[in-house]
Design an enzyme around this catalytic site. Sequence first.
Site, mmCIF file in Angstrom:
data_model
loop_
_atom_site.group_PDB
_atom_site.id
_atom_site.type_symbol
_atom_site.label_atom_id
_atom_site.label_comp_id
_atom_site.label_asym_id
_atom_site.label_seq_id
_atom_site.Cartn_x
_atom_site.Cartn_y
_atom_site.Cartn_z
ATOM 1 N N CYS A 54 -2.177 9.101 2.812
ATOM 2 C CA CYS A 54 -2.116 8.859 1.345
ATOM 3 C C CYS A 54 -3.222 9.260 0.322
ATOM 4 O O CYS A 54 -3.083 9.238 -1.042
ATOM 5 C CB CYS A 54 -2.104 7.138 1.373
ATOM 6 S SG CYS A 54 -3.346 6.371 2.068
ATOM 7 N N GLU A 71 4.877 13.012 -4.609
ATOM 8 C CA GLU A 71 4.096 13.125 -3.643
ATOM 9 C C GLU A 71 4.392 14.050 -2.592
ATOM 10 O O GLU A 71 5.723 14.313 -2.270
ATOM 11 C CB GLU A 71 4.057 11.729 -2.995
ATOM 12 C CG GLU A 71 3.074 11.634 -1.779
ATOM 13 C CD GLU A 71 2.836 10.206 -0.992
ATOM 14 O OE1 GLU A 71 4.034 9.858 -0.736
ATOM 15 O OE2 GLU A 71 1.805 9.892 -0.863
ATOM 16 N N GLU A 76 0.860 -1.339 -0.081
ATOM 17 C CA GLU A 76 0.031 0.125 -0.032
ATOM 18 C C GLU A 76 0.964 1.185 -0.082
ATOM 19 O O GLU A 76 1.472 1.825 0.916
ATOM 20 C CB GLU A 76 -0.831 -0.169 1.216
ATOM 21 C CG GLU A 76 -1.750 -1.135 1.315
ATOM 22 C CD GLU A 76 -2.978 -0.758 0.545
ATOM 23 O OE1 GLU A 76 -3.042 0.190 -0.333
ATOM 24 O OE2 GLU A 76 -4.105 -1.369 0.659
HETATM 25 P P1 NAD Z 1 8.381 4.949 4.811
HETATM 26 O O1 NAD Z 1 8.277 4.191 3.705
HETATM 27 O O2 NAD Z 1 9.537 5.883 5.122
HETATM 28 O O3 NAD Z 1 8.399 3.885 5.943
HETATM 29 C C1 NAD Z 1 7.130 2.987 5.997
HETATM 30 C C2 NAD Z 1 7.434 1.955 7.222
HETATM 31 O O4 NAD Z 1 8.453 1.049 6.557
HETATM 32 C C3 NAD Z 1 8.184 2.377 8.417
HETATM 33 O O5 NAD Z 1 7.734 1.468 9.575
HETATM 34 C C4 NAD Z 1 9.654 2.321 8.202
HETATM 35 O O6 NAD Z 1 10.216 2.057 9.434
HETATM 36 C C5 NAD Z 1 9.734 0.847 7.399
HETATM 37 N N1 NAD Z 1 10.854 0.766 6.765
HETATM 38 C C6 NAD Z 1 11.653 1.716 6.301
HETATM 39 N N2 NAD Z 1 12.668 1.163 5.418
HETATM 40 C C7 NAD Z 1 12.292 -0.248 5.448
HETATM 41 C C8 NAD Z 1 13.070 -1.340 4.868
HETATM 42 N N3 NAD Z 1 14.144 -1.265 4.088
HETATM 43 N N4 NAD Z 1 12.184 -2.762 4.932
HETATM 44 C C9 NAD Z 1 11.345 -2.779 5.583
HETATM 45 N N5 NAD Z 1 10.691 -1.691 6.196
HETATM 46 C C10 NAD Z 1 11.271 -0.737 6.014
HETATM 47 O O7 NAD Z 1 6.790 5.710 4.758
HETATM 48 P P2 NAD Z 1 6.287 6.775 5.866
HETATM 49 O O8 NAD Z 1 6.889 7.994 5.841
HETATM 50 O O9 NAD Z 1 6.138 6.016 7.207
HETATM 51 O O10 NAD Z 1 4.776 6.935 5.498
HETATM 52 C C11 NAD Z 1 4.522 7.685 4.412
HETATM 53 C C12 NAD Z 1 4.205 7.016 2.985
HETATM 54 O O11 NAD Z 1 3.258 6.159 3.467
HETATM 55 C C13 NAD Z 1 3.602 7.964 2.104
HETATM 56 O O12 NAD Z 1 4.091 7.936 0.862
HETATM 57 C C14 NAD Z 1 2.219 7.746 2.124
HETATM 58 O O13 NAD Z 1 1.592 7.898 0.857
HETATM 59 C C15 NAD Z 1 2.261 6.244 2.340
HETATM 60 N N6 NAD Z 1 0.828 5.696 2.893
HETATM 61 C C16 NAD Z 1 0.459 4.791 1.906
HETATM 62 C C17 NAD Z 1 -0.905 4.306 2.435
HETATM 63 C C18 NAD Z 1 -1.744 3.437 1.501
HETATM 64 O O14 NAD Z 1 -2.502 2.782 2.030
HETATM 65 N N7 NAD Z 1 -1.602 3.297 0.144
HETATM 66 C C19 NAD Z 1 -1.291 4.638 3.593
HETATM 67 C C20 NAD Z 1 -0.583 5.549 4.553
HETATM 68 C C21 NAD Z 1 0.808 5.955 3.921
#
Ligand code: NAD
Length: 525
Positions: free
Chosen positions: A277, A375, A243
Amino acid sequence: MATEPKIVSASTLVTTNPATGEVLGELSCSTPDEVRASVLRAKAAQPQWQATPVRERIQILRRFQQLLNERRDELARLICREAGKPTAEALVTEISVVLDTAEFCIRRAHNFLRPQPLPHRNPAMKTKRGKLVREPYGVIGIISPWNYPFSIPAIETLAALITGNAVVLKPSEFTPLIGLELERLLHAAGLHPDLMQVVMGEAPAGAALTESPIDKLIFTGSVATGKRVGEAAARRLLPVVLELGGKDPMIVLDDANLEIATSGALWGAFMNAGQTCLSVERCYVHRSLYQPFLALSRDKIARLRVGNGLDSEVEIGPMIHGRQLQIVEAQVNDAVARGARLLAGGKRLSELGPNFYAPTLLADVTHEMRIMQEETFGPVLPVAPFDSDEEAVRLANDSDFGLAASVWTRNRRRGEAMARKIKAGTVMLNDMISCFGIAEAPHGGFKQSGIGRTHGELGLHEMVQVKYVDVDLVPGMPKVWWFGYGRKYQQQMEGFIDLLFARRWTAKLRGALRAAGLPRRSNRI
Ligand code: NAD
């Protein structure tokens, strides 16, 4: 000074209030060995949970729902303090959505998990009975972001648990206390502690969970991280749901209600300080409404109340941290440098606290600007005019993302026709974001916005493996397709195929006779 990401060392993370910088807690990060040990404990506990009758699983969800309802104010305040959003918003977009998802899972579980008969059409298979059974994967890993720190992991966890899985969750490093609260509520509801465990940390903990012996991963986060997670998962063929980010367009047609569309646009762009998102990230307004839309939006923005969300009068809280704020600033500056008009905001509100950015209205934006391609994830409403429905669809689809979109019109048929042309996982008419609050509605994106679905029945499907079980009703009879091939056998089979698939009835009849082993009329002279 805006606050920086909260990690202080590889082994500790400090969580702070983005509105004030106040330290809320200090937690140890899980090592890869600890993550693996959690997953192994979950694996050991899961078979008994799978064998637990659905009605008992439902009872746990019911107790969770009651406890959540009882503790909702306390939890809303924690969400506000750790993630920054106003408490009213935490109640509506996090807690109420989870209460409703629990209700959906409770009501849907029996039907969804009941074996589904699969009648056979082919006469050769009429002596068999088939059914589909839905079985849990085992242990579902969940990696979640900070922007919906309670509802995202809770919705996925409830779907995983009700279908008989165990869960290991890695919440965002920016909102760990809220992740722990979800674990606490489920344990208090009577769930065996090993069936829902939280592991802590930033990227390394997420990577360790991806590499651990989980059976499926539900990841929510940015496209960049999603690609890394997808690559790691592909190496071991771990099934994943991704997602990811969005760049949702809002299209205001010439027959839209301007009063409603402007109020919708502001909520869609600025709620949760634009860090949703499904936020309105691009707004296209028909040229005939363009100037009044901008004027009305500017007037309404002046009335919005920005501040610490613990104050119940506040509508927009801080952004999560300084790094996110810098991304927004850079995009707004790029747009203005390329000719966009700044009609409101465009600046930090440092007098309110470390991470506040004023709700911003940009006019005359174009697709050459970063703000229309990347974004933004901040409180910015960039607006551009269009002249025809075709142009609006072309602009909406000119994006690498495809999470959701909205169309604003008084003509439902026209809106639905446009919805069919937009490449996105969800298209709403005359509203946005609220699809996330419809427990039955699937959530997920086209293009780079992701793979798979969460929420609703499609979300339940992601938590189960479908097994086909077939029972022979005449087990004492050898099957005609077994060995014993020969000329006669071949003729019989050809006849059978004609009986089933020849177009003319005479050919079907001849086929039936051959299938029964009789010579054809032409051979009987
Ligand atoms: P992010 O990608 O920085 O982090 C998301 C999660 O992934 C965190 O828990 C982080 O610690 C973890 N992570 C980071 N590197 C990793 C790796 N190499 N392997 C596994 N896990 C790892 O995102 P964010 O800043 O926390 O959230 C914002 C983003 O999420 C935005 O792009 C937003 O659009 C998206 N988002 C999407 C949805 C959806 O349902 N489509 C919903 C909410 C947020």
